[in-house]
Design a protein around this motif. Structure first.
Motif, short mmCIF file in Angstrom:
data_model
loop_
_atom_site.label_atom_id
_atom_site.label_comp_id
_atom_site.label_asym_id
_atom_site.label_seq_id
_atom_site.Cartn_x
_atom_site.Cartn_y
_atom_site.Cartn_z
N ARG A 427 0.83 -1.20 0.00
CA ARG A 427 0.00 0.00 0.00
C ARG A 427 0.87 1.25 0.00
N GLN A 430 2.43 1.80 -3.35
CA GLN A 430 1.37 2.31 -4.24
C GLN A 430 1.13 3.80 -3.96
N TYR A 431 1.18 4.17 -2.70
CA TYR A 431 0.97 5.57 -2.29
C TYR A 431 2.04 6.48 -2.88
N ASP A 433 3.58 5.96 -5.71
CA ASP A 433 3.27 6.09 -7.14
C ASP A 433 2.08 7.03 -7.36
N GLN A 434 1.09 6.96 -6.46
CA GLN A 434 -0.12 7.78 -6.63
C GLN A 434 0.14 9.26 -6.34
N THR A 435 0.95 9.53 -5.31
CA THR A 435 1.16 10.94 -4.90
C THR A 435 2.33 11.60 -5.61
#
Length: 518
Positions: A427, A430-431, A433-435
């Motif tokens: 997670r 992934q965070y 990559d997302q932010t």
């Protein structure tokens, strides 16, 4: 002082070198011990060596050494092995120690006085290799014995026997009333099936000193030495007894000096043992304890065996895994992680070198290692290593993982615990990559948002260190070190969100698991 959580491994027969099975059993026990410490419990973790017997006596003679000198050399090697595995055992028992011998003789004397032993002549087959008597049941359909027994001879010999069958129905009742006594459940069913379909044969507990003198003399007949199980199994209670444990029956308990606090550990909470010695721990041992008037252990926990590339490991075929060589090459935490992540407690496992390298690359180097390194490197680069104000964006996921991991550790679900922890690793990656904090850093107007992202990432790394300490303690401590935290991540109550203080300056990031050309 309250009773400690008491966990043991089987003691290993000294006539040989440590292998993967030994390492796995010890790492499982160590992880459970560390987990209980992390949960705030006082723990006593015992491992050690079984040093008596005919094989040891013969091997020592072959090398021109006394049995004791032979055992002393090997014991030093086994203790080094325990250290290489990063074990936190509180004691290391050797069955040649005076403290152990004294308790064993007290047990034998007590049971003999109570009429639990009798003397009888045995006439039949004997396996020298396995140091055991054989019966017609051990023959194969063609009348021969399995080659694993080695040379089988006819033998007539008088020995002492321990009455087992008198306790058979009591043991069945105990196991049925206490489902957790043997775990996993299918091992419990295996024991119950054995007990319900066989009449227990009495247990031979001695060997004549004329044939075997490397053992503990029977206190009531010094012409004999005690054989195997009253010596080996008793180690679990002999160490607490020698340390004055009030949970041990008084005739067996040794007094401690006024300056020493007696150990409060018995009964054992968990015996971690291999499936090949299940009968001895789930049948012989509880009956022995009942006879001596001692409380029974709470659980016998049975990990599976390892194969290599789908085949039984054998030195002759060369398909063996040397744990020390793996540790020397890849590090102890990579080894601990693989055996705990690859194999749940219970079933058999299959070690493949490709599988090890794959888990190292995907889960350690690219998963955990990459997360910590890039999170702390960005904090260092964009904020000079100073922790921003607290942000709670990832707090719900972290809190859920902490709660689930706590319960899984209480249930000894080690593989499931790692899977749960890695859900937070994934997670957090992934965070990132997302932010895209590296993009935020280019826009001065996004400074507050970057602070939030950097805090969440750094705090996740800290929480992960606490969660991982029972499994891969060296790595957990490195993460804390890179965060500039002086304490150890060894208490699960430190996994609550927001304990990384704003304004704190972190240390220097460094790769936890350097990428390898695999």
């Amino acid at each position: 002082m309250s009773k400690r959580f008491y966990i043991t491994t089987a003691i290993d027969y000294v006539n040989g070198q440590p292998h993967l099975g030994h390492a796995y059993e010890k790492v499982v026990a160590d992880t459970i011990a560390r987990a209980r410490r992390s949960l705030g419990q006082e723990v006593f973790y015992l491992t050690g060596l079984d040093e008596h017997g005919q094989k040891v006596q013969q091997a020592a003679m072959a090398e021109g050494k006394s049995p004791q000198a032979y055992c002393d050399e090997l014991a030093a090697a086994w203790k080094r092995f325990a250290a290489r595995l990063d074990l936190t055992n509180d004691d290391f028992v050797r069955t040649t120690e005076t403290r152990h011998k004294r308790v064993v003789q007290a047990i034998l004397a007590k049971l003999h006085a109570a009429g639990h032993f009798y003397k009888e002549v045995y006439s039949g087959f004997y396996s020298t290799k396995e140091e055991t008597f054989l019966t017609e049941k051990d023959r194969r359909p063609d009348g021969t014995f399995d080659p694993a027994y080695g040379e089988v001879i006819r033998l007539e010999e008088e020995n002492y026997y321990f009455r087992l069958s008198d306790h058979q129905q009591w043991l069945i009742n105990h196991i049925e009333a206490n489902p957790a006594f043997v775990q996993p459940d299918y091992r419990r069913n295996e024991v119950l099936g054995f007990l319900k379909n066989n009449v227990l044969e009495d247990l031979c507990i001695s060997r004549p000193g004329s044939r075997l003198n490397w053992g503990i003399p029977l206190p009531f007949d010094p012409a004999y030495v005690t054989y195997v199980w009253f010596d080996a199994l008793s180690n679990y209670i002999s160490v607490p007894a020698a340390l004055g444990d009030p949970g041990v029956p008084e005739p067996l308990r040794q007094t401690t000096s006024d300056s020493e606090q007696p150990l409060e550990a018995w009964p054992a909470d968990i015996h971690v043992i291999g499936k090949d010695i299940l009968k001895f721990h789930a049948v012989y041992w509880p009956i022995m304890l009942r006879a001596m008037g001692a409380p029974l252990p709470r659980q016998v926990l049975v990990p599976g065996w390892w194969q290599k590339d789908g085949q039984k490991m054998s030195k002759s075929t060369g398909n063996v895994v040397d744990p020390v060589a793996v540790i020397d090459d890849w590090g102890v935490d990579a080894f601990r992680f693989y055996v705990l992540r690859e194999l749940d407690i219970g079933p058999d496992g299959n070690w493949t070198d490709a599988g090890f390298r794959s888990r190292y690359a995907a889960e350690l180097a690219n998963g955990l290692g990459n997360l910590v390194n890039r999170s702390l490197s960005m904090l260092k680069r964009y904020r000079n290593g100073v922790v921003p104000p607290i942000s709670t964006e990832l707090e719900p996921e972290a809190t859920r993982v902490v709660a689930q991991t706590r319960q899984l550790l209480l249930d000894n679900q080690l593989q499931a615990g790692l899977l749960c922890i890695w859900s937070l690793v994934n997670r957090a990656n992934q965070y990132v990559d997302q932010t895209a904090p590296f993009k935020l850093a280019k826009d001065p107007g996004q400074a507050l948002r970057l602070d939030q992202v950097l805090y969440n990432l750094a705090e996740v790394c800290r929480v992960l260190a606490v969660l991982l300490w029972p499994f891969i303690p060296g790595t957990a401590e490195k993460i804390y070190g890179q965060l500039g935290l002086a304490a150890k991540p060894d208490r699960l109550d430190q996994a609550g969100w927001g304990k990384l203080p704003p304004g704190h300056t972190i240390g220097t990031p460094a790769p936890l698991f350097p990428r390898r050309d695999v």
